[in-house]
Design a protein around this motif. Structure first.
Motif, mmCIF file in Angstrom:
data_model
loop_
_atom_site.group_PDB
_atom_site.id
_atom_site.type_symbol
_atom_site.label_atom_id
_atom_site.label_comp_id
_atom_site.label_asym_id
_atom_site.label_seq_id
_atom_site.Cartn_x
_atom_site.Cartn_y
_atom_site.Cartn_z
ATOM 1 N N TRP A 17 48.298 35.223 36.383
ATOM 2 C CA TRP A 17 46.885 36.419 36.700
ATOM 3 C C TRP A 17 46.452 35.566 35.514
ATOM 4 N N GLU A 18 44.607 36.698 35.380
ATOM 5 C CA GLU A 18 43.699 36.013 34.646
ATOM 6 C C GLU A 18 43.805 37.608 34.212
ATOM 7 N N LYS A 19 43.459 37.685 33.030
ATOM 8 C CA LYS A 19 43.413 38.920 32.325
ATOM 9 C C LYS A 19 41.151 39.457 32.601
ATOM 10 N N ILE A 20 40.925 40.394 33.485
ATOM 11 C CA ILE A 20 39.737 40.758 33.264
ATOM 12 C C ILE A 20 39.681 42.657 32.936
ATOM 13 N N SER A 21 38.310 42.861 33.260
ATOM 14 C CA SER A 21 37.880 43.894 33.145
ATOM 15 C C SER A 21 36.712 44.672 33.866
ATOM 16 N N LEU A 22 36.944 45.798 34.828
ATOM 17 C CA LEU A 22 36.582 45.962 35.891
ATOM 18 C C LEU A 22 34.330 46.430 35.009
ATOM 19 N N PRO A 23 33.382 46.078 36.065
ATOM 20 C CA PRO A 23 33.498 45.775 37.055
ATOM 21 C C PRO A 23 33.629 44.147 37.095
ATOM 22 N N HIS A 24 33.964 43.863 38.091
ATOM 23 C CA HIS A 24 34.472 42.205 38.106
ATOM 24 C C HIS A 24 34.121 41.482 39.442
ATOM 25 N N SER A 25 33.588 40.516 39.742
ATOM 26 C CA SER A 25 33.436 39.694 40.569
ATOM 27 C C SER A 25 34.148 38.017 40.228
ATOM 28 N N PHE A 26 34.527 37.029 41.999
ATOM 29 C CA PHE A 26 34.602 36.496 41.790
ATOM 30 C C PHE A 26 34.125 34.998 42.334
ATOM 31 N N ASN A 27 32.775 35.830 41.748
ATOM 32 C CA ASN A 27 32.010 34.390 43.042
ATOM 33 C C ASN A 27 30.637 34.759 41.804
ATOM 34 N N THR A 28 31.151 34.952 40.531
ATOM 35 C CA THR A 28 29.914 34.731 39.327
ATOM 36 C C THR A 28 29.347 33.073 39.580
ATOM 37 N N HIS A 29 29.686 31.835 39.867
ATOM 38 C CA HIS A 29 29.515 30.730 39.292
ATOM 39 C C HIS A 29 29.774 29.980 40.924
ATOM 40 N N ASP A 30 30.873 30.013 41.239
ATOM 41 C CA ASP A 30 31.011 29.169 42.717
ATOM 42 C C ASP A 30 29.069 29.148 43.211
ATOM 43 N N VAL A 31 28.874 30.688 43.490
ATOM 44 C CA VAL A 31 27.394 30.613 43.765
ATOM 45 C C VAL A 31 26.703 29.348 43.471
ATOM 46 N N MET A 32 25.983 29.041 42.403
ATOM 47 C CA MET A 32 25.467 28.343 42.000
ATOM 48 C C MET A 32 25.546 27.047 41.134
ATOM 49 N N ASP A 33 27.498 26.536 41.912
ATOM 50 C CA ASP A 33 27.201 25.202 42.192
ATOM 51 C C ASP A 33 26.573 24.182 43.269
ATOM 52 N N ASP A 75 27.929 22.556 45.275
ATOM 53 C CA ASP A 75 29.014 22.799 46.487
ATOM 54 C C ASP A 75 28.707 23.353 47.511
ATOM 55 N N PRO A 76 27.929 22.979 49.267
ATOM 56 C CA PRO A 76 27.654 24.074 49.324
ATOM 57 C C PRO A 76 28.694 25.416 49.948
ATOM 58 N N GLY A 77 28.451 26.544 49.948
ATOM 59 C CA GLY A 77 29.303 27.552 50.657
ATOM 60 C C GLY A 77 30.139 28.347 48.748
ATOM 61 N N TYR A 78 30.675 29.303 48.626
ATOM 62 C CA TYR A 78 31.675 29.975 48.254
ATOM 63 C C TYR A 78 33.109 30.379 48.411
ATOM 64 N N TYR A 79 33.581 31.243 47.753
ATOM 65 C CA TYR A 79 34.747 31.905 48.136
ATOM 66 C C TYR A 79 34.443 32.506 48.352
ATOM 67 N N ARG A 80 34.990 32.729 49.698
ATOM 68 C CA ARG A 80 35.145 34.264 51.140
ATOM 69 C C ARG A 80 36.757 34.348 51.577
ATOM 70 N N GLY A 81 37.391 34.975 50.758
ATOM 71 C CA GLY A 81 38.794 34.976 51.358
ATOM 72 C C GLY A 81 39.703 36.133 50.276
ATOM 73 N N LYS A 82 40.804 36.241 50.172
ATOM 74 C CA LYS A 82 41.925 37.020 49.787
ATOM 75 C C LYS A 82 42.097 37.047 48.052
ATOM 76 N N THR A 83 41.868 38.071 47.205
ATOM 77 C CA THR A 83 41.907 38.106 46.079
ATOM 78 C C THR A 83 42.817 38.875 45.300
ATOM 79 N N TRP A 84 43.695 39.533 44.743
ATOM 80 C CA TRP A 84 44.198 40.556 43.838
ATOM 81 C C TRP A 84 44.214 41.021 42.554
ATOM 82 N N TYR A 85 43.835 41.962 42.358
ATOM 83 C CA TYR A 85 43.708 42.750 41.988
ATOM 84 C C TYR A 85 44.856 43.658 40.781
ATOM 85 N N LYS A 86 45.689 44.063 40.082
ATOM 86 C CA LYS A 86 46.632 44.994 39.320
ATOM 87 C C LYS A 86 46.453 45.583 38.252
ATOM 88 N N LYS A 87 46.874 45.913 38.173
ATOM 89 C CA LYS A 87 46.987 46.821 37.205
ATOM 90 C C LYS A 87 48.169 47.944 37.324
#
Length: 878
Positions: A32-48, A50-62
């Motif tokens: 697990w990665e430690k994060i704080s909100l607000p949070h997006s998991f597409n901050t960097h893969d949208v700029m590389d 490689d065509p496309g970016y991650y669109r799928g399931k993710t998990w957050y917990k606390k």
């Protein structure tokens, strides 16, 4: 009497979350990665690359803590936004799911917890999935669908008797102003009170209207007995005398303080404070928009909610910053596009003075399914109820350019069924909006296909028609913009019109002294907006113009000069103003204003007029809202004095090598207002062997008519020119143009891999024979840049490219050529069999000694196919 405050608890729980990207159960042992909100998991893969970016399931917990003192309270988890399907688990058990990424939602905790006096800890897990789903709007769009819990999450705690908190995650207290004039106004309030085991509990409900200074203007009080469950309430202030009116120029806000008290003990059980602005408005078909009984031209922008490398996960301060910049531009309107945005946005519109519309995220296409219709309508109801109490909102909007990419091509009968289903859904949404909020207008936003919208009857559905038009950008003929809206007004004279989008790309790095359509220069962007402003302002029947867009934003599928970025913003993606922003200020601001337009073109270059006249003349525009003459000086010497035309004073500035301090001044009501800008100019000698201005460096973009500015390297890439004796330039060849494209004046629209210098590699001279530099003797570094722009890779033409909507592929180029420098073959058989990988940058540096006054001759010898050259650089070492 003073207002007693309820002890409400509303606390963000944004800290100390754990995040995992992947499809796994929340309790599995993963890293697990430690994060704080607000949070997006597409901050960097949208700029590389490689065509496309991650669109799928993710998990957050606390882990959340519920104190024992809350055991007799009502507790909600409130999510302001999670894109796009959020499934909530408590202590490993699924409790609810919310569909849609742009509205808030609640989770009531009471029935899910076992309280004890010492307090309890709860394992909260949230699965967030931004996968494409044909039943969930938005399906396709020219923006990125960032995933994540990208807004605040709160714990909200209420007494058992409270204003209902689960009405589509809205507090169920809705305030309207059905009748407003300059002399009087009425206020109508309706809502629900929730009572847990209330059973005939007597309560008093008071609504107090306070002015800006806290003075009580009116009060409504009623006694009633609650029933267990939901009790509807209504209240009215039938006549408020001489209300202070809300306008963008003076956004006067009242407050409505609504309080529930125990009928016996007078204890405050709940209290809500809502803003209230008195205003009345009307969209007319012949004379445009009226605010508080006066003609009022709407000027504003749309806004997307992302920032560079942050996605949509912004703190409130950055949302508000955008609106301050919009207000400082002189705008009076914000189109919240294409989806509801952070609650801080409309709060700021109320406070700062910006009229607004908000829309549901149905963009480009629909799915003909009951689930899609149901989700669309649910999003609409959520949007209205969560944003109802904002005086800035005057309109609800839906279906942006919904037929831009109609399916079933080649199946006319089936396509006609699709069209009628779109119309049916539009009528259903429009009817539902008017039922939810009869006091505001509805608007449907159309693209340019007038004939189709007219034929199928879609133009007749909304109360206001919004037009997104890009004549002079995506399609040729900027004058056709006026022709389009004039036709609509002529054929539908009873329909109010608002221009909801218009704009052109302005890459912050690209400049031009002779701008043309689709060159991505800031100069063409500014020209485009000037023409549209004139057309909108000259037509009284047009309610106003909403520029696209406030700031550059991420669109992952885009390629072009700045891959993955839509550059139509008046600000760049870092919120730095472009030239066009300053032009809007000169047009819209009331206070005296002057600004040097291209002040951000801080690094310029060009060739001296002669070896004796060591300066280079380039045009600079000064923007002002004053009518008196503008004076421009360079390094303390007056260049000239010009009377502005349409807010613009243009000067030919003789830039000298080094620092040039420009100062502009204009008289305003007896005083002088000024602006200044520092320009660093890299002056090139006319003759490369000049003694008065020794040659040092040259950077040239082939097949190009623009300047590409690289501030980090302190370099300016010049437009190409044909060789002249004593100077430099190409010999032979042609400018590369995209086959069968009427849009691009030159160059390619492909993302060139392996470089950030896409504008240089996207342009090219084909069939080039030579490039010459008549430089003095010495040691030099020569850099050559190539990119194979012809590829057999099939590329889907993006929906916004109106001149070519078909998937296209080219026949792979076969080319091979040698490159010789001063008679020595430096590159042998360069071609598609080795370094010229399609759509990929290739560069090489060569080192050479120039002797005997011969200069440099770069010779391109074809072996198979045509020679190419994209860029060339020369630097004198010593």
């Amino acid at each position: 009497m003073p207002i007693s405050k309820a002890q409400q608890i509303s606390q963000t729980i944004n800290s100390n979350w754990l995040f995992f990207k992947g499809d796994t159960a929340a309790n599995e042992k993963v890293k697990w990665e430690k994060i704080s909100l607000p949070h997006s998991f597409n901050t960097h893969d949208v700029m590389d690359d490689d065509p496309g970016y991650y669109r799928g399931k993710t998990w957050y917990k606390k882990t959340i803590y519920i104190p024992g003192s809350w055991s007799q309270k009502v507790i909600y988890l409130h999510f302001e936004g999670a894109n796009q399907v959020a499934t909530i688990f408590l202590n490993g058990k699924k409790v609810t799911q919310h569909t849609g990424g742009y509205n808030g939602f609640n989770v009531r905790l009471n029935d899910l917890l076992q309280f004890n006096p010492a307090g309890i800890t709860v394992a909260l897990a949230v699965q967030v999935d931004n996968s494409f789903d044909p039943d969930i709007p938005t399906l396709t769009a020219d923006f990125t669908f960032f995933g994540g819990i990208y807004r605040d999450v709160r714990l909200n705690v209420y007494e058992k008797i409270h204003f209902r908190a689960d009405d589509r995650a809205a507090r169920s207290l809705y305030i309207a102003t059905p009748a407003v004039t300059a002399n009087s106004a009425s206020v109508l309030i309706h809502g629900d009170i929730a009572g847990i085991n209330a059973g005939s509990t007597p309560v008093s409900i008071t609504h107090v209207l306070l002015d800006r200074d806290g003075k009580q203007i009116a009060k409504n009080e009623q006694l009633l007995k609650l029933k267990t469950g939901i009790t509807p309430i209504t209240a009215e202030f039938p006549q408020i005398a001489n209300p202070k009116l809300w306008t963008p120029e003076n956004p006067y806000l009242y407050r409505v303080v609504s309080t529930i008290r125990d009928g016996k003990t007078k204890k405050v059980l709940d209290e809500l404070v809502n803003p209230l602005g008195f205003r009345w408005y009307q969209f007319t078909a012949d004379k445009g928009f009226f605010l508080n009984g006066k003609p009022y031209k709407i000027w504003g922008t749309s806004r997307h909610q992302d920032n560079m490398l942050m996605g949509n996960a912004l703190p409130d301060a950055l949302h508000v910053k955008d609106l301050r910049l919009l207000k400082e531009m002189g705008a009076n309107f914000l189109r919240v596009a294409h989806y509801p945005q952070d609650p801080a946005i409309l709060e700021a519109c109320d406070r700062l003075g910006l009229l607004a519309c908000v829309e549901v995220p149905i963009v480009n296409t629909i799915t003909e399914s009951d689930a899609f219709y149901r989700n669309s309508k649910e999003m609409q109801v959520e949007m209205v109820r969560q944003n109802y109490n904002h005086p800035s909102v005057i309109m609800w909007t839906y279906m942006n350019e919904v037929l831009l990419k109609a399916p079933f091509k080649g199946q006319p009968k089936r396509q006609e069924v699709y069209y009628q289903n779109v119309v049916k859904l539009a009528r259903s949404i429009d009817s539902l909006l008017q039922k939810e909020d009869p006091y505001r207008y509805t608007m449907l936003v159309f693209s340019s296909n007038y004939e189709l919208f007219k034929r199928i009857g879609l133009l007749q559905v909304p109360q206001v028609v919004g037009w997104n038009l890009y004549n002079g950008w995506y399609t040729a003929g900027i004058e056709k913009f006026g022709e389009h809206i004039d036709r609509h007004h002529r054929e539908f004279p009873q329909t109010p019109i608002l221009i909801t989008e218009y704009g052109a790309d302005g890459d912050p790095r690209i400049r031009s002294l002779s701008p043309v359509r689709f060159d991505k220069s800031q100069e063409y962007e500014t020209y485009f907006h000037k023409e549209y402003i004139k057309a909108i302002a000259s037509r009284a029947y047009v309610s106003g113009g909403i520029a696209w867009n406030l700031a550059d934003f991420n669109s992952e599928t885009r390629e072009e000069a700045m891959p993955h970025i839509n550059n139509k913003g008046l600000l760049d993606i870092y919120r730095k103003p472009k030239d066009v922003y300053f032009f809007y200020q000169s047009y819209l601001l009331k206070q005296p204003f002057i600004r040097i337009g291209s002040r951000n073109w801080k690094l310029r270059s060009g060739t001296a007029e002669s070896d004796q006249e060591l300066s280079c003349r380039q045009q600079v525009e000064v923007y002002t809202n004053q009518q008196s003459e503008v004076t421009l000086s360079r390094n303390g010497r007056v260049i000239g004095t010009v009377s502005p035309t349409n807010g613009i004073a243009a000067f030919d500035v003789p830039f000298a090598n080094g620092l040039n301090l420009l100062e502009a001044a204009v008289q305003s009501s007896g005083s002088t207002i000024k602006d200044a800008a520092e320009i660093d100019f890299l002056l090139l000698p006319m003759s490369l062997k000049s003694k008065t201005l020794p040659f040092s460096e040259l950077n040239v973009s082939l097949g190009d008519n623009r300047y590409f500015i690289d501030e980090n390297a302190h370099q300016v890439w010049l437009p190409e020119k044909e060789y002249q004796t004593g100077s430099w330039g190409y010999i032979g060849g042609e400018v590369y143009r995209i086959p069968n494209s009427s849009r691009h004046p030159y160059g390619s629209d492909k993302n060139i891999l392996g470089t950030d210098y896409d504008p240089v590699y996207e342009t090219q001279r084909t069939g080039i024979k030579e490039f010459r530099f008549d430089v003095p003797d010495g040691r030099y570094e020569l850099s050559l840049h190539f990119a194979e722009l012809i590829s057999d890779q099939k590329r889907e033409a993006l929906v916004y490219n109106l001149d070519n909507k078909e998937a296209r592929a080219e026949k792979q180029a076969e080319r091979m050529f040698d490159v010789s420098v001063n008679g020595i073959k430096m590159i042998d058989q360069l071609g598609s069999g080795n370094y010229l990988v399609p759509e990929t940058a290739y560069s090489t540096r060569l080192f050479l000694d120039v002797k005997d006054g011969k200069g440099i001759i770069v010779l391109f010898t074809p072996i198979k196919g045509e020679t190419i050259l994209n860029g060339i650089q020369l630097r004198k070492i010593y």
